[in-house]
Every structure is written in structure tokens, then in C-alpha cells.
Design an enzyme around this catalytic site. Structure first.
Site, mmCIF file in Angstrom:
data_model
loop_
_atom_site.group_PDB
_atom_site.id
_atom_site.type_symbol
_atom_site.label_atom_id
_atom_site.label_comp_id
_atom_site.label_asym_id
_atom_site.label_seq_id
_atom_site.Cartn_x
_atom_site.Cartn_y
_atom_site.Cartn_z
ATOM 1 N N LYS A 137 -3.410 10.138 -7.340
ATOM 2 C CA LYS A 137 -4.462 10.038 -6.309
ATOM 3 C C LYS A 137 -5.736 10.804 -6.663
ATOM 4 C CE LYS A 137 -2.318 7.347 -5.114
ATOM 5 N NZ LYS A 137 -2.882 6.009 -5.292
ATOM 6 N N CYS A 138 -5.873 11.161 -7.942
ATOM 7 C CA CYS A 138 -7.086 11.877 -8.368
ATOM 8 C C CYS A 138 -8.097 10.951 -9.032
ATOM 9 C CB CYS A 138 -6.712 13.010 -9.313
ATOM 10 S SG CYS A 138 -5.913 14.369 -8.447
ATOM 11 N N HIS B 240 1.164 10.928 -15.603
ATOM 12 C CA HIS B 240 1.024 11.825 -14.457
ATOM 13 C C HIS B 240 1.732 13.156 -14.737
ATOM 14 C CE1 HIS B 240 -1.037 9.252 -11.727
ATOM 15 N NE2 HIS B 240 -0.031 8.518 -11.328
ATOM 16 N N THR C 216 -6.950 7.989 -11.054
ATOM 17 C CA THR C 216 -6.326 7.402 -12.249
ATOM 18 C C THR C 216 -6.858 5.994 -12.518
ATOM 19 O OG1 THR C 216 -4.348 8.458 -11.339
ATOM 20 C CG2 THR C 216 -4.063 7.133 -13.348
ATOM 21 N N THR C 217 -6.922 5.185 -11.459
ATOM 22 C CA THR C 217 -7.323 3.785 -11.591
ATOM 23 C C THR C 217 -8.753 3.699 -12.145
ATOM 24 O OG1 THR C 217 -6.048 3.495 -9.563
ATOM 25 C CG2 THR C 217 -7.334 1.605 -10.309
HETATM 26 P P1 A3P Z 1 -8.938 7.418 -1.638
HETATM 27 O O1 A3P Z 1 -7.542 7.219 -1.147
HETATM 28 O O2 A3P Z 1 -9.507 8.748 -1.243
HETATM 29 O O3 A3P Z 1 -9.839 6.291 -1.260
HETATM 30 P P2 A3P Z 1 -5.338 6.964 -8.157
HETATM 31 O O4 A3P Z 1 -6.034 5.879 -8.893
HETATM 32 O O5 A3P Z 1 -5.089 8.192 -8.965
HETATM 33 O O6 A3P Z 1 -4.131 6.444 -7.447
HETATM 34 O O7 A3P Z 1 -6.361 7.469 -7.052
HETATM 35 C C1 A3P Z 1 -6.689 6.645 -5.965
HETATM 36 C C2 A3P Z 1 -7.973 7.160 -5.351
HETATM 37 O O8 A3P Z 1 -9.075 6.807 -6.199
HETATM 38 C C3 A3P Z 1 -8.216 6.496 -4.011
HETATM 39 O O9 A3P Z 1 -8.903 7.447 -3.229
HETATM 40 C C4 A3P Z 1 -9.071 5.318 -4.432
HETATM 41 O O10 A3P Z 1 -9.810 4.760 -3.379
HETATM 42 C C5 A3P Z 1 -9.966 5.969 -5.479
HETATM 43 N N1 A3P Z 1 -10.554 4.996 -6.412
HETATM 44 C C6 A3P Z 1 -10.008 3.863 -6.872
HETATM 45 N N2 A3P Z 1 -10.851 3.231 -7.689
HETATM 46 C C7 A3P Z 1 -11.972 3.979 -7.755
HETATM 47 C C8 A3P Z 1 -13.220 3.829 -8.451
HETATM 48 N N3 A3P Z 1 -13.459 2.784 -9.216
HETATM 49 N N4 A3P Z 1 -14.136 4.797 -8.283
HETATM 50 C C9 A3P Z 1 -13.906 5.866 -7.510
HETATM 51 N N5 A3P Z 1 -12.748 6.048 -6.812
HETATM 52 C C10 A3P Z 1 -11.788 5.118 -6.941
#
Ligand code: A3P
Length: 321
Positions: free
Chosen positions: A66-67, A131, A69-70
Site C-alpha cells: 500500500k505504499c 514486499h 507498488t503499482t
Molecule cells: P490509496 O489507497 O491511498 O488510494 P500498492 O500499489 O502498494 O498496493 O499501493 C496502493 C496505493 O497506491 C493506493 O493508495 C492507490 O490508490 C495508490 N496508487 C495506485 N496507483 C497509483 C499511481 N499511479 N500514482 C499514485 N498512487 C497510486
């Protein structure tokens, strides 16, 4: 507490069955080498630790869940492969494939027989994700000098993002924000404690700044152009002057932006099982991407408590999250 075990590897499962176990999430977690994992993940990590074969030019993207990654997967893929896939082209892979599927995890999906062979066939240079805390990474990653990009995020926003996500992992599992908060503060969260995770990479990035790039989500959101250039340099594919004047950096930022990726059909519909027996909607990876979203969810008291825990855990490290 009974823990489910896979049928295929009794010997390994016995090790996991002796680990400290705690309930509260969608399934009991075990404390494996100081890190909270599901039993399946622990089995999978053990296999990866002994059998994964890094290559010196592997690029490892490391995050606490949730930091961002995507986002980091999308950026690294686009930057590294831009000579093969024109960033502005109509058939860029990001337009038809979920960023999570373009860059695989080392330790996922969690199966009792870990699909490491799938990583073996990838062409060099591989971009891989983990992770895992630094201390749990397969040791050859550091011995071979593989470059690691670590992305961290403000813990209160990670907590809120985790809470939303965890309520989507299974239809029959619900966790309220208060419980998520308590667990998070105790360090009892998947791949937690979060402070151990960040500290491990932070300290090593001080020792080996050329090998470990330590990034912060909020800084990237504030100045994506600067960070895209920094990433390209670190990954040894810097933008040329021609690319810069042609606006390629801006195009990378736009292609990988939250609004763009979230709006694509491949990311807004459908589902995939990337974790292992845990199908997840593709859209679950794109929620709000709002810096400071915790303000809409946490009380002042909760915010203060988590802040003081983090300050205490990080003290004397020089790291501010
Ligand atoms: P929020 O739940 O605060 O919206 P991960 O990819 O590590 O699972 O993290 C998911 C978080 O990154 C989510 O945060 C998601 O909305 C955000 N996120 C996904 N794609 C993103 C992007 N292209 N740019 C910035 N944040 C993004």
C-alpha cells in the site's frame, strides 16, 4: 491455533507450524523471521530464500504493501523498456495490462510449490518486486549487488489504504478501522511491523546509496518529473537531452499517473489472483491516491498515537516518514 498446511511439503510446513501465530486478519498470521506473514507466504518466502537465483542486473522494486507498488511497477517498466515500447504509442503494454501483471513478485503468488521457474525465463534485465523486509530478502540479491528501489509512504496514509484494501480481500471478512489501527500500532500487519520494514532499507541505503534508492511516495507525488529522472538515472537508463526536449519525461509521468491508469478498462474492471487463492478486483489497486487521506478517517488522537510510535521507532535513524 490450527494452521492450514499445504499437502505437498510436510517438512517445510512443520517449521511454519511452530512459529508464533496470531488471529485477527482474514486468516491467522505467523511471525516469520520477525515479519508477520500468512503461513502460505512464509512457506513461499522460505523457498524463495533458498532457491531464487538473482542475476547481477536484476532490478528489485521493494515496498511495504500500500505504499505505491503499482505506481512504481508502472514507472520502472515504462522507463526501462522505453526503447522497446514507445511511451506515447497506442499499443504500450500499460494500456492493456495491469501494472501488477507487468512486473512479477519474487515471493508471490503464494503456493506451496513456488513458481520460481516463471522468473527464470524472463529476459535480462529483469524487473522484479518484493514486499519482503531487507533482512528477509534472498541473500544473493545483496551479494550480487542487484539494484533496489525502495518506496515508502506516510504511515497514517498506509494504514488507511490498508484498511480499505483488507476489506476487499474476502467477502466474508470485515475489519473495522479501530481494529486495523490497533494492529498497525502493534506492528501486527501483513509484512509488518512497517517501521522495521522502512528502517531496514533506510539504513542500508545509507551504507550503499548507489545500490539502494530510497524514495517517498509523497515526495514523488509532489514532484514526479524529478523522481522519474532520478529513477532513470539510478536504473542506468538516463533520459537523453533529445528525450527531455521531446517531452518524454512528462509523457512517462502522464502514462503512469493515477488518473490515467485508473481510467483504463484493464485497471477499472475484472479481477486477478496475484497473491494466491485470493482473487482481487483490478480496481482495488487504484483508490484515491490522496496525500493526507488519513485526515478524513483518523481521529486526532489516533493520528497522534501512531505519529508518536513512528517517531519513537525511528529515533536516531535520521529517517522521517
Ligand atoms: P490509496 O489507497 O491511498 O488510494 P500498492 O500499489 O502498494 O498496493 O499501493 C496502493 C496505493 O497506491 C493506493 O493508495 C492507490 O490508490 C495508490 N496508487 C495506485 N496507483 C497509483 C499511481 N499511479 N500514482 C499514485 N498512487 C497510486
Amino acid at each position: 491455533q490450527e494452521i492450514e498446511h499445504g499437502p505437498s511439503d510436510e517438512g517445510e510446513s512443520q517449521v511454519v507450524s511452530t512459529l508464533p501465530t496470531r488471529e485477527g486478519w482474514w486468516k491467522p498470521f505467523v511471525l516469520f523471521q520477525g515479519c508477520w506473514l500468512t503461513p502460505q507466504a512464509a512457506e513461499s518466502v522460505k523457498v524463495a530464500q533458498t532457491k531464487f537465483q538473482p542475476r547481477p542486473d536484476d532490478i528489485i522494486l521493494a515496498t511495504y504493501p500500500k505504499c505505491g507498488t503499482t505506481w512504481l511497477k508502472a514507472l520502472a517498466f515504462t522507463i526501462v523498456h522505453r526503447s522497446r515500447y514507445d511511451v506515447a504509442s497506442d499499443d504500450h503494454p500499460l494500456l492493456t495490462r495491469h501494472p501488477q501483471d507487468l512486473v512479477p513478485f519474487i515471493e508471490m503468488p503464494y503456493r506451496y510449490i513456488h513458481p520460481l521457474e516463471e522468473l527464470e525465463v524472463l529476459p535480462t534485465p529483469r524487473i522484479l518486486t518484493t514486499h519482503l523486509p531487507l533482512a528477509l530478502q534472498p541473500s544473493a540479491i545483496s551479494t550480487l549487488g542487484c539494484r533496489v528501489v525502495y518506496l515508502c509512504r506516510e504511515p497514517k496514509d498506509v494504514l488507511v489504504s490498508t484498511w480499505h484494501y483488507m476489506n476487499k480481500v474476502r467477502e466474508d471478512f470485515h475489519i473495522d478501522l479501530e481494529m486495523t489501527f490497533e494492529f498497525f500500532c502493534e506492528g501486527f500487519s501483513i509484512f509488518g511491523p512497517i517501521w522495521e520494514h522502512c528502517l531496514g532499507y533506510w539504513k542500508q541505503s545509507m551504507v550503499e546509496p548507489d545500490r539502494i534508492l530510497f524514495l517517498k511516495y509523497n515526495d514523488m507525488m509532489a514532484d514526479p518529473i524529478k523522481h522519474v529522472k532520478m529513477l532513470a538515472e539510478f536504473l542506468q537508463v538516463p533520459f537523453s537531452e533529445e528525450e527531455e526536449s521531446a517531452g518524454v519525461v512528462e509523457e512517462v509521468v502522464r502514462l503512469c499517473s493515477f488518473n490515467n491508469l485508473k481510467s483504463l478498462p484493464v485497471n477499472s474492471s475484472g479481477a486477478g489472483d496475484r497473491i494466491g487463492d485470493l482473487p482481487m478486483e483490478n480496481s482495488a489497486f487504484f483508490r484515491s491516491a490522496k496525500v493526507g487521506d488519513w485526515r478524513d478517517h483518523l481521529t486526532e488522537e489516533m493520528a497522534k498515537k501512531l505519529d508518536s510510535i513512528i517517531v519513537d521507532k525511528l529515533k536516531n535513524s535520521g529517517l522521517v516518514l
